[in-house]
Scaffold this motif. Structure first.
Motif, mmCIF file in Angstrom:
data_model
loop_
_atom_site.group_PDB
_atom_site.id
_atom_site.type_symbol
_atom_site.label_atom_id
_atom_site.label_comp_id
_atom_site.label_asym_id
_atom_site.label_seq_id
_atom_site.Cartn_x
_atom_site.Cartn_y
_atom_site.Cartn_z
ATOM 1 N N GLY A 99 -18.200 10.611 -1.843
ATOM 2 C CA GLY A 99 -18.861 9.169 -2.454
ATOM 3 C C GLY A 99 -20.250 9.453 -3.265
ATOM 4 O O GLY A 99 -20.799 8.443 -3.378
ATOM 5 N N VAL A 100 -20.334 10.705 -3.477
ATOM 6 C CA VAL A 100 -21.792 10.882 -4.334
ATOM 7 C C VAL A 100 -21.411 12.107 -5.338
ATOM 8 O O VAL A 100 -20.728 12.968 -5.040
ATOM 9 C CB VAL A 100 -22.824 11.401 -3.289
ATOM 10 C CG1 VAL A 100 -23.141 10.388 -2.345
ATOM 11 C CG2 VAL A 100 -22.624 12.802 -2.628
ATOM 12 N N ALA A 101 -22.391 12.199 -6.523
ATOM 13 C CA ALA A 101 -22.183 13.156 -7.439
ATOM 14 C C ALA A 101 -22.443 14.575 -6.684
ATOM 15 O O ALA A 101 -23.410 14.478 -5.957
ATOM 16 C CB ALA A 101 -23.112 12.768 -8.580
ATOM 17 N N ILE A 102 -21.620 15.377 -6.836
ATOM 18 C CA ILE A 102 -21.947 17.054 -6.585
ATOM 19 C C ILE A 102 -21.917 17.862 -7.597
ATOM 20 O O ILE A 102 -21.057 17.404 -8.789
ATOM 21 C CB ILE A 102 -20.788 17.325 -5.536
ATOM 22 C CG1 ILE A 102 -21.037 16.378 -4.312
ATOM 23 C CG2 ILE A 102 -21.122 18.816 -5.283
ATOM 24 C CD1 ILE A 102 -20.023 16.851 -3.254
ATOM 25 N N ARG A 103 -22.948 18.600 -7.730
ATOM 26 C CA ARG A 103 -23.008 19.555 -9.034
ATOM 27 C C ARG A 103 -22.967 20.853 -8.159
ATOM 28 O O ARG A 103 -23.724 21.185 -7.278
ATOM 29 C CB ARG A 103 -24.315 19.483 -9.677
ATOM 30 C CG ARG A 103 -24.578 20.481 -10.868
ATOM 31 C CD ARG A 103 -25.829 20.123 -11.445
ATOM 32 N NE ARG A 103 -25.824 20.969 -12.560
ATOM 33 C CZ ARG A 103 -26.920 21.463 -13.361
ATOM 34 N NH1 ARG A 103 -28.037 21.164 -12.937
ATOM 35 N NH2 ARG A 103 -26.928 22.363 -14.306
#
Length: 108
Positions: A99-103
Protein backbone atom coordinates in the motif's frame (compact mmCIF):
# COMPACT_ATOMS: atom_id res chain seq x y z
CA UNK A 1 21.89 -24.10 -18.64
CA UNK A 2 22.87 -26.91 -16.31
CA UNK A 3 20.76 -27.35 -13.17
CA UNK A 4 23.64 -26.64 -10.79
CA UNK A 5 24.60 -23.43 -12.64
CA UNK A 6 20.98 -22.29 -12.61
CA UNK A 7 20.64 -22.95 -8.88
CA UNK A 8 23.77 -20.91 -8.11
CA UNK A 9 22.51 -18.04 -10.29
CA UNK A 10 18.99 -18.12 -8.82
CA UNK A 11 20.17 -18.39 -5.20
CA UNK A 12 22.42 -15.37 -5.67
CA UNK A 13 19.53 -13.38 -7.14
CA UNK A 14 17.20 -14.41 -4.30
CA UNK A 15 19.82 -13.30 -1.76
CA UNK A 16 20.09 -9.90 -3.51
CA UNK A 17 16.31 -9.58 -3.52
CA UNK A 18 16.09 -10.42 0.18
CA UNK A 19 18.75 -7.84 1.01
CA UNK A 20 17.09 -5.15 -1.10
CA UNK A 21 13.68 -5.79 0.45
CA UNK A 22 15.14 -5.65 3.95
CA UNK A 23 16.61 -2.24 3.13
CA UNK A 24 13.63 -0.77 1.28
CA UNK A 25 12.25 1.07 4.34
CA UNK A 26 8.95 -0.80 4.41
CA UNK A 27 8.07 -3.28 7.15
CA UNK A 28 7.97 -6.64 5.36
CA UNK A 29 8.47 -9.91 7.22
CA UNK A 30 10.82 -11.93 5.00
CA UNK A 31 11.29 -15.59 5.76
CA UNK A 32 13.73 -17.64 3.67
CA UNK A 33 12.57 -21.24 3.31
CA UNK A 34 14.52 -24.30 2.17
CA UNK A 35 14.63 -24.98 -1.55
CA UNK A 36 15.11 -21.42 -2.77
CA UNK A 37 11.94 -19.82 -1.43
CA UNK A 38 11.37 -16.35 0.02
CA UNK A 39 8.06 -15.84 1.81
CA UNK A 40 7.10 -12.20 2.29
CA UNK A 41 4.32 -11.12 4.64
CA UNK A 42 3.05 -7.56 4.66
CA UNK A 43 1.45 -5.64 7.55
CA UNK A 44 -2.00 -6.16 6.02
CA UNK A 45 -1.56 -9.95 6.20
CA UNK A 46 -1.07 -10.53 2.47
CA UNK A 47 1.80 -12.71 1.31
CA UNK A 48 4.08 -12.94 -1.67
CA UNK A 49 6.20 -15.94 -2.56
CA UNK A 50 9.39 -15.65 -4.62
CA UNK A 51 11.06 -18.93 -5.51
CA UNK A 52 13.37 -20.60 -7.93
CA UNK A 53 11.82 -23.19 -10.20
CA UNK A 54 14.72 -25.37 -11.23
CA UNK A 55 12.89 -27.55 -13.76
CA UNK A 56 11.80 -24.49 -15.77
CA UNK A 57 15.05 -22.57 -15.03
CA UNK A 58 12.97 -19.62 -13.82
CA UNK A 59 12.28 -17.50 -10.76
CA UNK A 60 8.58 -17.46 -10.00
CA UNK A 61 6.68 -14.75 -8.12
CA UNK A 62 3.24 -15.39 -6.64
CA UNK A 63 1.64 -12.08 -5.68
CA UNK A 64 -1.83 -10.85 -4.82
CA UNK A 65 -2.27 -9.74 -8.43
CA UNK A 66 -1.10 -12.99 -10.03
CA UNK A 67 1.78 -15.28 -10.86
CA UNK A 68 4.84 -14.27 -12.87
CA UNK A 69 7.78 -16.19 -14.32
CA UNK A 70 11.26 -14.76 -14.99
CA UNK A 71 14.15 -16.19 -17.00
CA UNK A 72 17.78 -15.12 -16.99
CA UNK A 73 18.59 -13.14 -20.12
CA UNK A 74 21.52 -10.85 -20.87
CA UNK A 75 22.46 -10.49 -17.19
CA UNK A 76 18.89 -9.73 -16.01
CA UNK A 77 15.81 -11.71 -15.12
CA UNK A 78 12.97 -10.95 -17.53
CA UNK A 79 9.28 -11.78 -17.45
CA UNK A 80 8.39 -14.57 -19.85
CA UNK A 81 5.31 -12.56 -20.85
CA UNK A 82 6.30 -9.15 -22.08
CA UNK A 83 9.95 -9.05 -21.04
CA UNK A 84 9.59 -6.74 -18.00
CA UNK A 85 12.50 -6.69 -15.54
CA UNK A 86 12.14 -8.76 -12.35
CA UNK A 87 13.30 -5.92 -10.11
CA UNK A 88 10.91 -3.36 -11.59
CA UNK A 89 8.01 -5.77 -11.27
CA UNK A 90 8.95 -6.76 -7.70
CA UNK A 91 8.99 -3.11 -6.63
CA UNK A 92 5.56 -2.56 -8.19
CA UNK A 93 4.04 -5.79 -6.85
CA UNK A 94 5.42 -5.36 -3.34
CA UNK A 95 4.33 -1.71 -3.31
CA UNK A 96 0.85 -2.72 -4.37
CA UNK A 97 0.61 -5.25 -1.56
CA UNK A 98 2.16 -2.94 1.04
CA UNK A 99 0.00 0.00 0.00
CA UNK A 100 3.04 2.29 -0.37
CA UNK A 101 5.57 2.98 -3.08
CA UNK A 102 8.63 0.77 -2.84
CA UNK A 103 11.92 1.39 -4.55
CA UNK A 104 14.31 -1.51 -4.83
CA UNK A 105 17.96 -0.94 -5.56
CA UNK A 106 19.62 -3.80 -7.39
CA UNK A 107 23.04 -4.39 -5.82
CA UNK A 108 25.98 -4.32 -8.21
Amino acid sequence: MEESAFNVLAEAELARIESALEGCGVDIDIEPKPGGILELEFDNGTKMIINRHTAAREIWVAAKSGGFHFRPQDGKWVNTRGGADLWDMLAALAGEQAGVAIRLTRPA
